[in-house]
Design an enzyme around this catalytic site. Structure first.
Site, PDB file in Angstrom:
ATOM      1  CG  ASN A  71      -1.939  -1.143   1.124  1.00 46.35           C
ATOM      2  OD1 ASN A  71      -2.025  -1.818   0.093  1.00 46.35           O
ATOM      3  ND2 ASN A  71      -2.664  -1.385   2.202  1.00 46.35           N
ATOM      4  CG  HIS A 120     -22.349  37.159 -28.401  1.00 44.02           C
ATOM      5  ND1 HIS A 120     -23.070  36.604 -27.372  1.00 44.02           N
ATOM      6  CD2 HIS A 120     -21.943  38.377 -27.946  1.00 44.02           C
ATOM      7  CE1 HIS A 120     -23.125  37.450 -26.363  1.00 44.02           C
ATOM      8  NE2 HIS A 120     -22.435  38.535 -26.671  1.00 44.02           N
ATOM      9  CB  SER A 141     -12.264  13.914 -48.742  1.00 48.15           C
ATOM     10  OG  SER A 141     -13.312  13.107 -49.218  1.00 48.15           O
ATOM     11  CE  LYS A 186     -13.964  18.661 -46.805  1.00 45.48           C
ATOM     12  NZ  LYS A 186     -15.154  17.960 -46.329  1.00 45.48           N
ATOM     13  CD  GLU A 240     -12.123  17.979 -38.207  1.00 43.13           C
ATOM     14  OE1 GLU A 240     -12.978  17.085 -38.210  1.00 43.13           O
ATOM     15  OE2 GLU A 240     -11.631  18.433 -39.255  1.00 43.13           O
ATOM     16  CE1 TYR A 269      -4.462   0.176  -2.788  1.00 41.29           C
ATOM     17  CE2 TYR A 269      -5.384  -1.872  -1.936  1.00 41.29           C
ATOM     18  CZ  TYR A 269      -4.878  -1.127  -2.991  1.00 41.29           C
ATOM     19  OH  TYR A 269      -4.822  -1.678  -4.242  1.00 41.29           O
TER      20      TYR A 269
HETATM   21  N1  ARG Z   1      -1.681  -3.381  -7.413  1.00 43.61           N
HETATM   22  C1  ARG Z   1      -2.130  -2.688  -6.254  1.00 43.61           C
HETATM   23  C2  ARG Z   1      -2.596  -1.292  -6.677  1.00 43.61           C
HETATM   24  O1  ARG Z   1      -2.253  -0.870  -7.738  1.00 43.61           O
HETATM   25  C3  ARG Z   1      -1.025  -2.545  -5.288  1.00 43.61           C
HETATM   26  C4  ARG Z   1      -1.463  -2.429  -3.863  1.00 43.61           C
HETATM   27  C5  ARG Z   1      -2.107  -3.667  -3.439  1.00 43.61           C
HETATM   28  N2  ARG Z   1      -2.370  -3.688  -2.052  1.00 43.61           N
HETATM   29  C6  ARG Z   1      -3.264  -4.528  -1.548  1.00 43.61           C
HETATM   30  N3  ARG Z   1      -3.438  -4.491  -0.267  1.00 43.61           N
HETATM   31  N4  ARG Z   1      -3.936  -5.364  -2.281  1.00 43.61           N
HETATM   32  O2  ARG Z   1      -3.333  -0.640  -5.968  1.00 43.61           O
END
Ligand code: ARG
Length: 465
Positions: free
Chosen positions: A109, A155, A276, A282, A289, A316
Site C-alpha cells: 500500500n 458571440h 477526403s 477537400k 479535430e 487502502y
Molecule cells: N496493485 C495494487 C494497486 O495498484 C497494489 C497495492 C495492493 N495492495 C493490496 N493491499 N492489495 O493498488
C-alpha cells in the site's frame, strides 16, 4: 503458490487471477518501484534493521533487474499480480533470503503510493516542456503579426478590431497558467508516503525522512492513513491536464473555423492536413479535430478517478488500483497532442489580407465612432445611440461608417469633422487601444516579451527540477 498461500486452503480461481492482476499496465512503474525499494533497503540498513550484506545483495539484485527490464529481458507474470510482487519475486529468485527481507516495515500500500507519486511527479516536466515549446511558437508568430488587423469576436459576431498577435497572446496567457498549475501541483504532491506501511506505520525503527530525502521528496507525508489512501495528486494532475486540453480544444476549434472557406484566415500546411476519400477538393484539419476530440478522453480520466475515489472508506481499497490507467492515458494523450498541435501551428500560413477584409465588414469600428463623439463632449450613452442610428443607416445604404460623407454624418451630429475618418481607420482603432493588456502594437509587444521571459525562466526551472 501465492505469496499469501499460507493462510489459504485453495488456489485462487483463474478468473480472479485475471481480474485482479495489474501487471499488464502497472509494469510502467518498474523504474519507480525499483527506485523506491532501493531507498527503502538503504534506510533499513542505516537503521540497523537490515545487515549491510543483505542490503548490498538487494541493491545489486535490484540494479540487475532494472537493467534486464530495460533490455527487454524480463517476462512479468500475472501470477505475481502487480509490478511490486513481480520485482520482489524476481529479486528473491536471484538473491535468495536477502530478497525476502526487503518487504520488512513496508506494505504494497505504501509501495504503490510512493511508486505512483514518483511516476506522476516524473512525468509532469515532459508536459511542461511541450507547453513551453508551444509558447515559443506562439511568440514567434505573434511577433510577425503585431500589425495584422483581424476582427475580434464576441458571440462569434465581429466586435472590435484586434491584431492576430493579440489573439495568439490570449492563448499564450492560458498556457502560462497551465504551466504554473502543473508546477504547483508538482510542489504539493512532493511528500513521501513510503513508511506509512499498510495503513498504520510500523513498529520497526524506520526513518521516513531518510527515504523521503533519498527519493527527492520535501518531507514524508504526515499521516500514515492519508499517506496510503491519498490520490489527490493524481486528481490535481488530471484536472490540470484537463484544463490544458480544454485550452487546446478551444484553440483547435478556432483553427478549424479559420481554415474554412467562410473565414480563410489561415491555411494549414499540406503535411498537417488530410484529404477526403471521395471529395477531391477537400483539405481537412484532422489534427485540430482530433485534439478537440481527445479532450473528451482526458476529461473522462478525471471523472473516472474522481468517481473511483468518492466512496472509499479509509485507508487502502483495491478500487484504487483503477487509478493508474486513466493517468497513464491522460499523459499519453496530452503528450501526443501537444507536439503535433505545435508543429501544425508552426507550419500554417497566415492570410492577413483575409483577416483585414473580414475586419472591414461588420462595423467593428462602431465603438470607436461612439468614443470619437464622447471625446468631443457628447455623453457616451448619447454617442452610443447616434452611432447605432448611423449603423442602421449604413446597413440600409450598403455602406460602411467610413464611407459616409461628412454631410451625411452631420445629419446625425454636428460634432463630426474630418478627424472622424482617421478615428475610424481600423489600424488606428486597434493601435489606439493602448490600455494595459489591449491590442495596440506596443501593448502586444509587452505581452510577447512577458511570455518570452516566462518561457526562458520556466525552461531553466525545468532543467534544475
Ligand atoms: N496493485 C495494487 C494497486 O495498484 C497494489 C497495492 C495492493 N495492495 C493490496 N493491499 N492489495 O493498488
Amino acid at each position: 503458490m501465492k505469496l499469501w498461500g499460507g493462510r489459504f486452503g485453495k488456489e485462487t480461481s483463474s478468473l480472479v487471477n485475471d481480474f485482479n492482476e495489474s501487471i499488464s499496465f502497472d509494469q510502467r512503474l518498474y523504474r519507480q518501484d525499483i527506485q523506491g525499494s532501493m531507498a527503502h533497503a538503504n534506510m533499513l540498513a542505516r537503521q540497523g534493521i537490515l545487515t549491510e550484506e543483505d542490503n548490498a545483495a538487494i541493491q545489486s539484485g535490484l540494479a540487475g533487474i532494472l537493467a534486464d527490464i530495460e533490455a527487454g529481458n524480463v517476462e512479468f507474470t500475472a501470477e505475481n499480480e502487480d509490478i511490486h510482487m513481480n520485482v520482489e519475486a524476481l529479486l528473491t529468485a536471484r538473491i535468495g533470503s536477502a530478497g525476502k527481507r526487503l518487504h520488512t516495515a513496508r506494505s504494497r500500500n505504501d509501495q504503490v503510493a510512493v511508486d505512483f507519486r514518483l511516476y506522476v511527479r516524473d512525468e509532469i516536466p515532459a508536459v511542461i516542456a511541450d507547453v513551453l515549446a508551444l509558447e515559443k511558437v506562439l511568440c514567434r508568430i505573434a511577433r510577425e503579426h503585431q500589425n495584422t488587423v483581424m476582427p475580434g469576436y464576441t458571440h462569434l459576431q465581429r466586435a472590435q478590431p484586434i491584431s492576430f498577435a493579440q489573439h495568439l497572446c490570449a492563448y499564450a496567457a492560458m498556457f502560462r497558467r497551465d504551466v504554473t498549475r502543473l508546477e504547483d501541483c508538482r510542489v504539493r504532491m512532493n511528500e513521501c508516503p513510503l513508511g506509512s506501511g499498510a495503513l498504520a506505520g510500523t513498529t520497526h525503527p524506520i526513518d521516513r525522512w531518510d527515504t523521503a530525502k533519498a527519493l527527492g521528496f520535501a518531507a514524508p507525508t504526515s499521516n500514515s492513513l492519508d499517506g496510503v489512501s491519498d490520490r489527490d495528486y493524481a486528481l490535481e494532475t488530471l484536472s490540470a491536464l484537463s484544463i490544458l486540453m480544454m485550452h487546446l480544444s478551444r484553440f483547435s476549434e478556432e483553427i478549424i473555423l479559420w481554415c474554412s472557406w467562410e473565414f480563410k484566415f489561415i491555411e494549414l500546411d499540406d503535411a498537417y492536413s488530410t484529404g477526403s476519400s471521395i471529395m477531391p477538393q477537400k483539405k481537412n484539419p484532422d489534427v485540430a479535430e482530433l485534439v478537440r476530440g481527445k479532450t473528451g478522453r482526458v476529461y473522462g480520466s478525471l471523472m473516472g478517478l474522481l468517481t473511483v475515489m468518492k466512496g472509499l472508506p479509509l485507508a487502502y481499497n483495491k478500487d484504487m488500483q483503477e487509478d493508474k490507467e486513466p493517468v497513464f492515458d491522460a499523459f499519453d494523450t496530452v503528450e501526443q497532442c501537444l507536439p503535433v498541435f505545435t508543429a501544425m501551428l508552426d507550419t500554417m500560413r497566415v492570410l492577413p489580407e483575409n483577416m483585414r477584409a473580414a475586419a472591414g465588414r461588420g462595423f467593428i469600428n462602431a465603438t470607436d465612432c461612439a468614443d470619437y463623439l464622447t471625446k468631443r463632449g457628447m455623453p457616451f450613452r448619447d454617442a452610443y445611440t447616434v452611432t447605432g442610428k448611423l449603423v442602421a443607416f449604413c446597413t440600409a445604404q450598403g455602406k460602411t461608417l467610413e464611407e459616409l460623407s461628412l454631410a451625411e454624418l452631420h445629419a446625425f451630429s454636428e460634432l463630426f469633422d474630418e478627424g472622424v475618418y482617421e478615428a475610424l481607420r481600423l489600424e488606428n482603432c486597434m493601435d489606439l487601444r493602448k490600455s494595459y493588456g489591449g491590442p495596440a502594437q506596443e501593448e502586444t509587444r509587452r505581452q510577447i516579451e512577458e511570455i518570452e521571459a516566462f518561457v526562458l525562466q520556466h525552461s531553466k526551472k525545468e532543467e534544475t527540477a
